[in-house]
Design a protein around this motif. Structure first.
Motif, mmCIF file in Angstrom:
data_model
loop_
_atom_site.group_PDB
_atom_site.id
_atom_site.type_symbol
_atom_site.label_atom_id
_atom_site.label_comp_id
_atom_site.label_asym_id
_atom_site.label_seq_id
_atom_site.Cartn_x
_atom_site.Cartn_y
_atom_site.Cartn_z
ATOM 1 N N UNK A 80 0.845 -1.200 0.000
ATOM 2 C CA UNK A 80 0.000 0.000 0.000
ATOM 3 C C UNK A 80 0.878 1.248 0.000
ATOM 4 N N UNK A 81 2.024 1.176 0.675
ATOM 5 C CA UNK A 81 2.965 2.291 0.628
ATOM 6 C C UNK A 81 3.566 2.444 -0.773
ATOM 7 N N UNK A 82 3.927 1.330 -1.371
ATOM 8 C CA UNK A 82 4.478 1.331 -2.731
ATOM 9 C C UNK A 82 3.494 1.946 -3.721
ATOM 10 N N UNK A 83 2.250 1.478 -3.688
ATOM 11 C CA UNK A 83 1.268 1.951 -4.654
ATOM 12 C C UNK A 83 0.871 3.406 -4.405
ATOM 13 N N UNK A 84 0.804 3.811 -3.144
ATOM 14 C CA UNK A 84 0.443 5.211 -2.868
ATOM 15 C C UNK A 84 1.550 6.158 -3.330
ATOM 16 N N UNK A 85 2.813 5.730 -3.216
ATOM 17 C CA UNK A 85 3.917 6.557 -3.715
ATOM 18 C C UNK A 85 3.813 6.753 -5.228
ATOM 19 N N UNK A 86 3.541 5.661 -5.949
ATOM 20 C CA UNK A 86 3.484 5.767 -7.410
ATOM 21 C C UNK A 86 2.196 6.449 -7.890
ATOM 22 N N UNK A 87 1.141 6.430 -7.068
ATOM 23 C CA UNK A 87 -0.034 7.248 -7.372
ATOM 24 C C UNK A 87 0.359 8.720 -7.360
ATOM 25 N N UNK A 88 1.112 9.116 -6.332
ATOM 26 C CA UNK A 88 1.596 10.491 -6.240
ATOM 27 C C UNK A 88 2.510 10.824 -7.415
ATOM 28 N N UNK A 89 3.408 9.906 -7.759
ATOM 29 C CA UNK A 89 4.342 10.138 -8.851
ATOM 30 C C UNK A 89 3.605 10.285 -10.182
ATOM 31 N N UNK A 90 2.568 9.487 -10.392
ATOM 32 C CA UNK A 90 1.852 9.523 -11.676
ATOM 33 C C UNK A 90 1.197 10.880 -11.916
ATOM 34 N N UNK A 91 0.559 11.450 -10.893
ATOM 35 C CA UNK A 91 -0.065 12.766 -11.073
ATOM 36 C C UNK A 91 0.996 13.862 -11.200
ATOM 37 N N UNK A 92 2.140 13.683 -10.519
ATOM 38 C CA UNK A 92 3.224 14.660 -10.637
ATOM 39 C C UNK A 92 3.801 14.681 -12.051
ATOM 40 N N UNK A 113 0.392 5.215 -13.561
ATOM 41 C CA UNK A 113 -0.839 5.084 -12.771
ATOM 42 C C UNK A 113 -1.439 3.693 -12.930
ATOM 43 N N UNK A 114 -1.458 3.177 -14.156
ATOM 44 C CA UNK A 114 -2.026 1.850 -14.374
ATOM 45 C C UNK A 114 -1.138 0.724 -13.884
ATOM 46 N N UNK A 115 0.166 0.869 -14.116
ATOM 47 C CA UNK A 115 1.100 -0.221 -13.862
ATOM 48 C C UNK A 115 1.465 -0.376 -12.390
ATOM 49 N N UNK A 116 1.623 0.743 -11.678
ATOM 50 C CA UNK A 116 2.227 0.692 -10.350
ATOM 51 C C UNK A 116 1.382 1.283 -9.227
ATOM 52 N N UNK A 117 0.249 1.875 -9.554
ATOM 53 C CA UNK A 117 -0.525 2.536 -8.490
ATOM 54 C C UNK A 117 -1.811 1.789 -8.176
ATOM 55 N N UNK A 118 -1.716 0.451 -8.065
ATOM 56 C CA UNK A 118 -2.905 -0.365 -7.809
ATOM 57 C C UNK A 118 -3.304 -0.396 -6.347
ATOM 58 N N UNK A 119 -3.518 0.770 -5.768
ATOM 59 C CA UNK A 119 -3.854 0.859 -4.350
ATOM 60 C C UNK A 119 -5.163 0.148 -4.027
ATOM 61 N N UNK A 120 -6.127 0.242 -4.938
ATOM 62 C CA UNK A 120 -7.456 -0.295 -4.660
ATOM 63 C C UNK A 120 -7.420 -1.796 -4.388
ATOM 64 N N UNK A 185 -0.090 13.580 0.962
ATOM 65 C CA UNK A 185 -0.694 13.504 2.300
ATOM 66 C C UNK A 185 -1.144 12.076 2.590
ATOM 67 N N UNK A 186 -1.738 11.440 1.582
ATOM 68 C CA UNK A 186 -2.208 10.061 1.752
ATOM 69 C C UNK A 186 -1.044 9.118 2.049
ATOM 70 N N UNK A 188 1.801 9.837 3.536
ATOM 71 C CA UNK A 188 2.245 10.071 4.918
ATOM 72 C C UNK A 188 1.246 9.461 5.902
ATOM 73 N N UNK A 189 -0.046 9.657 5.617
ATOM 74 C CA UNK A 189 -1.088 9.102 6.489
ATOM 75 C C UNK A 189 -0.982 7.576 6.568
ATOM 76 N N UNK A 190 -0.798 6.936 5.421
ATOM 77 C CA UNK A 190 -0.675 5.473 5.384
ATOM 78 C C UNK A 190 0.574 5.020 6.127
ATOM 79 N N UNK A 191 1.679 5.729 5.922
ATOM 80 C CA UNK A 191 2.936 5.369 6.581
ATOM 81 C C UNK A 191 2.792 5.419 8.112
ATOM 82 N N UNK A 192 2.067 6.421 8.603
ATOM 83 C CA UNK A 192 1.930 6.609 10.042
ATOM 84 C C UNK A 192 0.928 5.625 10.658
ATOM 85 N N UNK A 193 -0.168 5.364 9.952
ATOM 86 C CA UNK A 193 -1.297 4.701 10.613
ATOM 87 C C UNK A 193 -1.692 3.334 10.073
#
Length: 408
Positions: A80-92, A113-120, A185-186, A188-193
């Motif tokens: 979930x940390x991996x995918x949330x990072x690449x979600x951020x990277x994809x929009x950037x 976004x398709x390849x690495x951000x499979x958070x769902x 933000x997401x 960081x939130x995931x990393x903490x909680x």
């Protein structure tokens, strides 16, 4: 507590997606956006848009099932940390493509976004980890609530922030900037909680061509084969509708950007109501498999009624039927699939589902010419898919009831 964390992570993810949805289509199709040195013809820009969209679905087809397997093997938290990072990277990456006028960055961003951000898929696996069989449909419905709330705010805000007519600072870049910040933000939130939810790890070797294998596996599994076929049929019709929804609103009702955002908000609210309240009430009396007897035909009715809508009043009257049907159908199918798999294979079975849905989402690229040429095609095709899905389900109902519910 874990469900609250999952819900917040989902909401922030869907909110970011909602911000960008009303932005990408006009960005590419608008000859005055400045994205291209030579904007070319409308057909050229439509082709570019379809290719950019295809990057996401091709990436998702290959990436999501691998992420599902890795989540079973390595745990939910690392993935979930991996995918949330690449979600951020994809929009950037898309953001810099807009700012620097480099169209290739849009392709790269959507592919990431398709390849690495499979958070769902990881979050779905976590829900399965912490839920008893009789609670899964209800808790998978929480995904729809997060989706509905994220899409209640995101699209309308994205429509406003992308239009410099409202303020000189606004523009196509701004929704992607805010989405990138939300994704940060997401993360960081995931990393903490975010806690680890998996109890039994799968030691099976990861197949990096699992997307192709999953389609074969979906066809080979006797107990779920026909259910995956229904998913393929229904998701193809609904994906075509989603991808051409804005074009439908523009061509049929001549909606402005703001009105398109309001329409997306309206659909999102109804999906949230259907999954957050109506599904919850139905599950007190009906099994997920019985809900499908109602919801799949309702989807067909929703498509056909929308095709006959001639003004915005009729649109706002008929649209809730389709949103309600979608909100009841897919969580119910997801719960049935999850219940059919062992604890250590939740990521794998949900990965197969994701592969089938990614394949479904790529179908509209083939049907794009018909959808663009004939205004009525999208809704009639969606209705036809729902009717076909209903027929398959009705003829296979006793088999589903026995094999998937474990009852006669």
């Amino acid at each position: 507590m874990v469900m609250r964390i999952i819900f917040i992570a989902l909401f922030l993810d869907f909110f970011g997606i909602g911000l960008t949805i009303p932005t990408l289509t006009p960005l590419v199709k608008d000859p005055g956006s400045g994205l291209f040195r030579d904007p070319g013809t409308e057909m050229f820009r439509d082709t570019i848009y379809l290719l950019i969209s295809s990057c996401f679905f091709i990436g998702s087809f290959f990436g999501a099932p691998v992420i599902g397997m890795l989540a079973d093997k390595m745990g939910r938290r690392p993935l979930i940390l991996f995918t949330s990072f690449f979600t951020m990277l994809s929009t950037a990456v898309v953001l810099f493509g807009i700012l620097w006028k480099i169209p290739a960055f849009l392709f790269v961003g959507r592919l990431i976004a398709g390849l690495l951000s499979g958070m769902l898929i990881v979050l779905q696996s976590s829900i399965a980890d912490i839920s008893e069989d009789n609670m899964k449909a209800k808790r998978f419905g929480m995904i729809g609530i997060a989706f509905g709330l994220g899409f209640s705010v995101g699209p309308i805000l994205g429509s406003l922030l992308s239009d410099p007519a409202y303020h000189p600072v606004f523009g196509y870049y701004l929704p992607y900037l805010i989405a990138t910040l939300l994704n940060a933000i997401n993360f960081v939130f995931i990393y903490i909680s975010y806690p680890e939810t998996i109890k039994v790890f799968n030691s099976k070797r990861v197949n990096y061509l699992k997307g192709l294998h999953n389609i074969k596996q979906a066809a080979a599994q006797e107990s779920t084969r026909m259910l995956f076929l229904i998913i393929l049929v229904l998701a193809t019709g609904f994906s075509l509708f989603i991808q051409y929804f804005q074009a439908y609103l523009i061509n049929r009702f001549h909606f402005s950007k703001l009105e398109q955002g309001i329409s997306l908000l309206y659909m999102g609210v109804w999906i949230a109501i259907s999954q957050g309240f109506i599904l919850k009430q139905l599950l007190k009396k009906l099994e997920p498999i019985r809900i499908l007897l109602i919801s799949i035909p309702l989807m067909a009715l929703g498509f056909f009624l929308l095709n006959f809508a001639v003004d915005y009043i009729q649109f706002f009257c008929f649209a809730p039927l389709l949103a309600l049907a979608q909100g009841l159908t897919f969580p119910s199918i997801l719960a049935i699939l999850s219940n059919s798999a062992a604890k250590e294979k939740q990521g794998e079975i949900l990965g197969i589902n994701q592969s089938v849905q990614a394949l479904s989402s790529s179908m509209p690229l083939v049907l794009g010419v018909m959808a663009a040429s004939y205004e009525w095609f999208t809704l009639l095709f969606g209705g036809a898919c729902a009717i076909l899905g209903s027929l398959i389900f009705f003829f296979q109902y006793k088999t589903f009831k026995h094999d998937l519910s474990g009852t006669d």
